[in-house]
Structures are given as structure tokens and as C-alpha cells.
Scaffold this active site. Sequence first.
Site, PDB file in Angstrom:
ATOM      1  N   GLU A 380       3.181   4.820 -35.905  1.00  0.00           N
ATOM      2  CA  GLU A 380       1.925   4.275 -36.459  1.00  0.00           C
ATOM      3  C   GLU A 380       0.710   4.793 -35.689  1.00  0.00           C
ATOM      4  O   GLU A 380      -0.268   4.058 -35.479  1.00  0.00           O
ATOM      5  CB  GLU A 380       1.993   2.752 -36.571  1.00  0.00           C
ATOM      6  CG  GLU A 380       3.119   2.353 -37.522  1.00  0.00           C
ATOM      7  CD  GLU A 380       3.021   0.987 -38.111  1.00  0.00           C
ATOM      8  OE1 GLU A 380       1.913   0.431 -38.166  1.00  0.00           O
ATOM      9  OE2 GLU A 380       4.076   0.477 -38.542  1.00  0.00           O
TER      10      GLU A 380
HETATM   11  N1  CAA Z   1      -9.557   3.497 -40.787  1.00  0.00           N
HETATM   12  C1  CAA Z   1     -10.112   3.730 -41.982  1.00  0.00           C
HETATM   13  N2  CAA Z   1     -10.387   4.979 -42.430  1.00  0.00           N
HETATM   14  C2  CAA Z   1     -10.101   5.989 -41.614  1.00  0.00           C
HETATM   15  C3  CAA Z   1      -9.534   5.825 -40.343  1.00  0.00           C
HETATM   16  C4  CAA Z   1      -9.263   4.511 -39.932  1.00  0.00           C
HETATM   17  N3  CAA Z   1      -8.698   4.220 -38.756  1.00  0.00           N
HETATM   18  N4  CAA Z   1      -9.359   7.039 -39.785  1.00  0.00           N
HETATM   19  C5  CAA Z   1      -9.811   7.939 -40.670  1.00  0.00           C
HETATM   20  N5  CAA Z   1     -10.257   7.300 -41.765  1.00  0.00           N
HETATM   21  C6  CAA Z   1     -10.834   7.895 -42.969  1.00  0.00           C
HETATM   22  C7  CAA Z   1     -12.180   8.548 -42.681  1.00  0.00           C
HETATM   23  O1  CAA Z   1     -13.229   7.614 -42.775  1.00  0.00           O
HETATM   24  C8  CAA Z   1     -12.233   9.612 -43.753  1.00  0.00           C
HETATM   25  O2  CAA Z   1     -12.571   9.000 -44.978  1.00  0.00           O
HETATM   26  P1  CAA Z   1     -13.742   9.587 -45.946  1.00  0.00           P
HETATM   27  O3  CAA Z   1     -13.488  11.054 -46.103  1.00  0.00           O
HETATM   28  O4  CAA Z   1     -13.592   8.777 -47.203  1.00  0.00           O
HETATM   29  O5  CAA Z   1     -15.018   9.331 -45.218  1.00  0.00           O
HETATM   30  C9  CAA Z   1     -10.792  10.051 -43.881  1.00  0.00           C
HETATM   31  O6  CAA Z   1     -10.000   8.970 -43.404  1.00  0.00           O
HETATM   32  C10 CAA Z   1     -10.459  11.314 -43.110  1.00  0.00           C
HETATM   33  O7  CAA Z   1     -10.794  11.053 -41.766  1.00  0.00           O
HETATM   34  P2  CAA Z   1     -11.021  12.184 -40.705  1.00  0.00           P
HETATM   35  O8  CAA Z   1     -11.928  13.225 -41.246  1.00  0.00           O
HETATM   36  O9  CAA Z   1     -11.401  11.475 -39.450  1.00  0.00           O
HETATM   37  O10 CAA Z   1      -9.564  12.832 -40.617  1.00  0.00           O
HETATM   38  P3  CAA Z   1      -8.889  13.593 -39.407  1.00  0.00           P
HETATM   39  O11 CAA Z   1      -7.859  14.449 -40.001  1.00  0.00           O
HETATM   40  O12 CAA Z   1      -9.892  14.185 -38.505  1.00  0.00           O
HETATM   41  O13 CAA Z   1      -8.203  12.413 -38.515  1.00  0.00           O
HETATM   42  C11 CAA Z   1      -6.655  10.673 -38.030  1.00  0.00           C
HETATM   43  C12 CAA Z   1      -7.601  11.337 -39.026  1.00  0.00           C
HETATM   44  C13 CAA Z   1      -7.338   9.456 -37.475  1.00  0.00           C
HETATM   45  C14 CAA Z   1      -6.211  11.562 -36.904  1.00  0.00           C
HETATM   46  C15 CAA Z   1      -5.460  10.316 -38.929  1.00  0.00           C
HETATM   47  O14 CAA Z   1      -4.858  11.490 -39.421  1.00  0.00           O
HETATM   48  C16 CAA Z   1      -4.418   9.472 -38.268  1.00  0.00           C
HETATM   49  O15 CAA Z   1      -4.604   8.264 -38.119  1.00  0.00           O
HETATM   50  N6  CAA Z   1      -3.282  10.077 -37.908  1.00  0.00           N
HETATM   51  C17 CAA Z   1      -2.119   9.342 -37.431  1.00  0.00           C
HETATM   52  C18 CAA Z   1      -1.233   9.017 -38.579  1.00  0.00           C
HETATM   53  C19 CAA Z   1      -0.282   7.942 -38.252  1.00  0.00           C
HETATM   54  O16 CAA Z   1      -0.652   6.888 -37.727  1.00  0.00           O
HETATM   55  N7  CAA Z   1       0.990   8.154 -38.623  1.00  0.00           N
HETATM   56  C20 CAA Z   1       1.970   7.162 -38.432  1.00  0.00           C
HETATM   57  C21 CAA Z   1       3.003   7.279 -39.496  1.00  0.00           C
HETATM   58  S1  CAA Z   1       3.435   5.776 -40.257  1.00  0.00           S
HETATM   59  C22 CAA Z   1       4.648   5.104 -39.278  1.00  0.00           C
HETATM   60  O17 CAA Z   1       4.848   5.436 -38.150  1.00  0.00           O
HETATM   61  C23 CAA Z   1       5.335   3.997 -39.960  1.00  0.00           C
HETATM   62  C24 CAA Z   1       6.654   3.611 -39.468  1.00  0.00           C
HETATM   63  O18 CAA Z   1       7.657   3.912 -40.087  1.00  0.00           O
HETATM   64  C25 CAA Z   1       6.755   2.686 -38.296  1.00  0.00           C
END
Ligand code: CAA
Length: 397
Positions: A380
Site C-alpha cells: 500500500e
Molecule cells: N491522494 C489523492 N490523489 C492523489 C494522491 C493521493 N495520495 N497521490 C496522487 N494523487 C493524484 C494526483 O492529485 C493526480 O491527480 P490529477 O491528475 O487529477 O491532479 C494523480 O493522482 C497523479 O498524481 P502524480 O502526478 O503525483 O503521480 P506520480 O506518478 O508522480 O506519483 C504516486 C503518484 C503518489 C507515487 C502514486 O503512484 C503512488 O501512490 N504509488 C504507490 C502505489 C501503491 O501504494 N501501491 C500499493 C499497491 S496496493 C496494495 O499493496 C494492496 C494490497 O494488496 C495490500
Amino acid sequence: MKFLKNVYLRQLILIQKMDFNLTEEQLMIQQAARDFAQTELLPGVIERDEHQKFPYEQVKKMGELGFLGMMVDPKYGGAGMDSVSYVLAMEEIAKVDASAAVVMSVNNSLVCAGLEKFASEEQKQKYLVPLAKGEVIGAFALSEPEAGSDATSQKTTAIDIGDHYLLNGTKNWITNGGNAQYYIVIAQTDVEKKHKGINAFIVEKGWEGFVIGKKEEKLGIRGSDTHSLMFTDVKVPKENRIGEDGFGFNFAMAVLNGGRIGIASQALGIASGAYELALKYAKERKAFGTEIINHQAIAFKLADMHVNIMAARMLCYKAAAEKDAGLDISESGAMAKLYASQVAMDTTIEAVQIHGGYGYVKEYHVERMMRDAKITQIYEGTSEIQKIVISRSIAKK
Ligand code: CAA
């Protein structure tokens, strides 16, 4: 509704003043989770870890007790509780069995919460109700072999071919992957639009072309089942897309913000479980003529654990209270997860150290807790991703 919001805001203020003031109902839920963990989860936890056995019976009972749809409105089969209650229950479950806790966290925070907030009424009736009642469990499929932290780089595609989508691709490390009935699958529908061309779909087990891959052999949380998922020309009905076209990435991010509170609470539980065992052991075990808690080398470790766990708990409560108040929890959820997962790792390592040779063998539980703790810094959103989320948030202020 306004009244409820005021109650939550008052609770948030109390929490910020470090006066937790848990309600009677919250304390009852905490006690119920504690009793359940001791009577139903503790027996067999070592064996389930050793043989990677999923806790079928226990998960079924968790459903009956309302632990799998804790925050869902009762009109959709949930228990209608707040997020603070959820944190309290998660801590108690994870103290004893971190594997059962992740099943609970994924079903509550990623699957049920996502559907309740963003799914259509028809989708809620069909999918949310049985999930919230715990009649079936769900999974959340975002990660891929080449897209874990970099979640916008989805390779799984869902091509619109008129009355349905055609889903193709592979998902990796999916919690509940083998035992879920319903899966929320994130896929790219329009590569040109990058993350605005991503959608989330509800996919059912058994659909033609949907194959569940091998169960992963894991370091920790071995009682939970983690699988890859393969999709080959799976027909997904149009009505199974969640939200407007292109909403999938924002959906995933919004859902993960809440999910991180669940994993933070799981980490908190692992830490407090290890601490309680280490404290008990330190009061009983004698060395150099006295109980080892009387040696400062041990006493100071326990003092550090106690302080760190309390700080992690506060971050979890704060994030949960903010969620209940309807506030943006991206930063507070990430802070809780970042900190609590570090505390889980540090605490479990020291709990093993305090137990000495006993800590290194299975029957004392702490070696399992040490192995279980590590994943809370990875799934996550890794700790590094949490720092991205937090630093971007503070940069905006
Ligand atoms: N909350 C809400 N919106 C968010 C956000 C957050 N925490 N982080 C990013 N966003 C939104 C941004 O506002 C943007 O939206 P708009 O284009 O509409 O304005 C969009 O998402 C893209 O954001 P970024 O340009 O910041 O994207 P990025 O590629 O630079 O980075 C990141 C995004 C934060 C790194 C994201 O990719 C991320 O969180 N990565 C980790 C993914 C993750 O948590 N994976 C876990 C897998 S699920 C799992 O583990 C489940 C299980 O089985 C236990």
C-alpha cells in the site's frame, strides 16, 4: 449529518489534545476484537504461519461479527462504525495475527470503502452488500510486475469494444488473490491519456480468461494468500467500471489513502503485540540474579518501545478521526503508515533481542512478528512513497 460531523470534529480536537476520550461503543468494539483475537486467532496462528494456511474459519467468523465491513453503512450490510473503531479493532487483531489483519484491512479499506464511496447503486447492491457482510471477500489489484510504486505505468489494458471491455494483463502480489470472489482491477483504457486513461473495474472470480496464478511463498503474513492474477481477453461488462471514464487512477489513490490507515493500524498491532510479549518476558526471565527488566539495557529498550508505540497510535487515531471528519487524509494516512511501520520493524527486532534464544524460535511468537512487520513498510505504498506523499503535501502548504 451536520451533527455527526460536529461530533467527529470534537473527537478530532480531543485527539489533538491527546485526550483520546474513546466512547463506550469504541471501547466495546476494542474489547470484542481483543476477545476474538485471543480465543479464535491465537490458537493455530503458529501453524497457519508455518504452513501458509489461510484462516478460513476465522475470517468467516470475522464476517459474522461485522469486522469485514466495519465502516460500511448498515443499509449496505456493514456495521456502520467509525474509522477510529476500525483502528482499535485492527490493532487488536494484528497484535495476535497480522495475516488475518491484512485480510480485514484490504476488505474494509480498499474494497468496501472504495465501493461505498464511488460505486453505482447497482454495483453496491450486487457487490458491496455481500462483501460488507463478509459472505465473500474482495481483493484490490493495482500492482503489476513492472508497476508497483510507479502506479501510473499500468500495462494491463481494458479496451472498449462496444458493449464491454476486453481485459488483458497481469497483476502481482495481490492480497486475498486466491480466496477473493470479487476483484477491483485497475487497467489502462487509453495509453495516450496516461493516468487520466486509467479505469477501475469490478471483476468476478471464474470469468472466462481470468486465471489465478501461483500462491507466493512469503517471508511474513504467511497466513494471508498472495497471488498473481492473469487476464486474457476477459470480457468486463460496461456496468462494472467504477465511476466516470478515466477516474481509475484517482479512485486508486483515494482508496489507498484510507488503506494506509488500515496498514498503519496493522503495523501498530504487530508492534504492540511484540511489546506486550517482551514486557511480560522481561518481568519473568531472570539473569544475573534478577528479572531482566531490572537491567537498564532491557528496561530502556522497553521504554523506547512504549513511547514509539504510543506515538504511532496517536498518528493512527488522528488519521482515522480526520477521515471520520471528512478531511483530506492523504498526508495523515501516509504519516501514520510511515511511522507505525518503522515502529513495527524496530519493536519486533528488539522484542526478539529481549527474548534472546527463545525469541528466535517459533513458539514465542516474536520471530513471526518480526517477519510480519517488514511488509508494512512495503505494501500500500512503500515508506519511500509515503515520503513522496508527505513531502508533496507539506510543499503545498
Ligand atoms: N491522494 C489523492 N490523489 C492523489 C494522491 C493521493 N495520495 N497521490 C496522487 N494523487 C493524484 C494526483 O492529485 C493526480 O491527480 P490529477 O491528475 O487529477 O491532479 C494523480 O493522482 C497523479 O498524481 P502524480 O502526478 O503525483 O503521480 P506520480 O506518478 O508522480 O506519483 C504516486 C503518484 C503518489 C507515487 C502514486 O503512484 C503512488 O501512490 N504509488 C504507490 C502505489 C501503491 O501504494 N501501491 C500499493 C499497491 S496496493 C496494495 O499493496 C494492496 C494490497 O494488496 C495490500
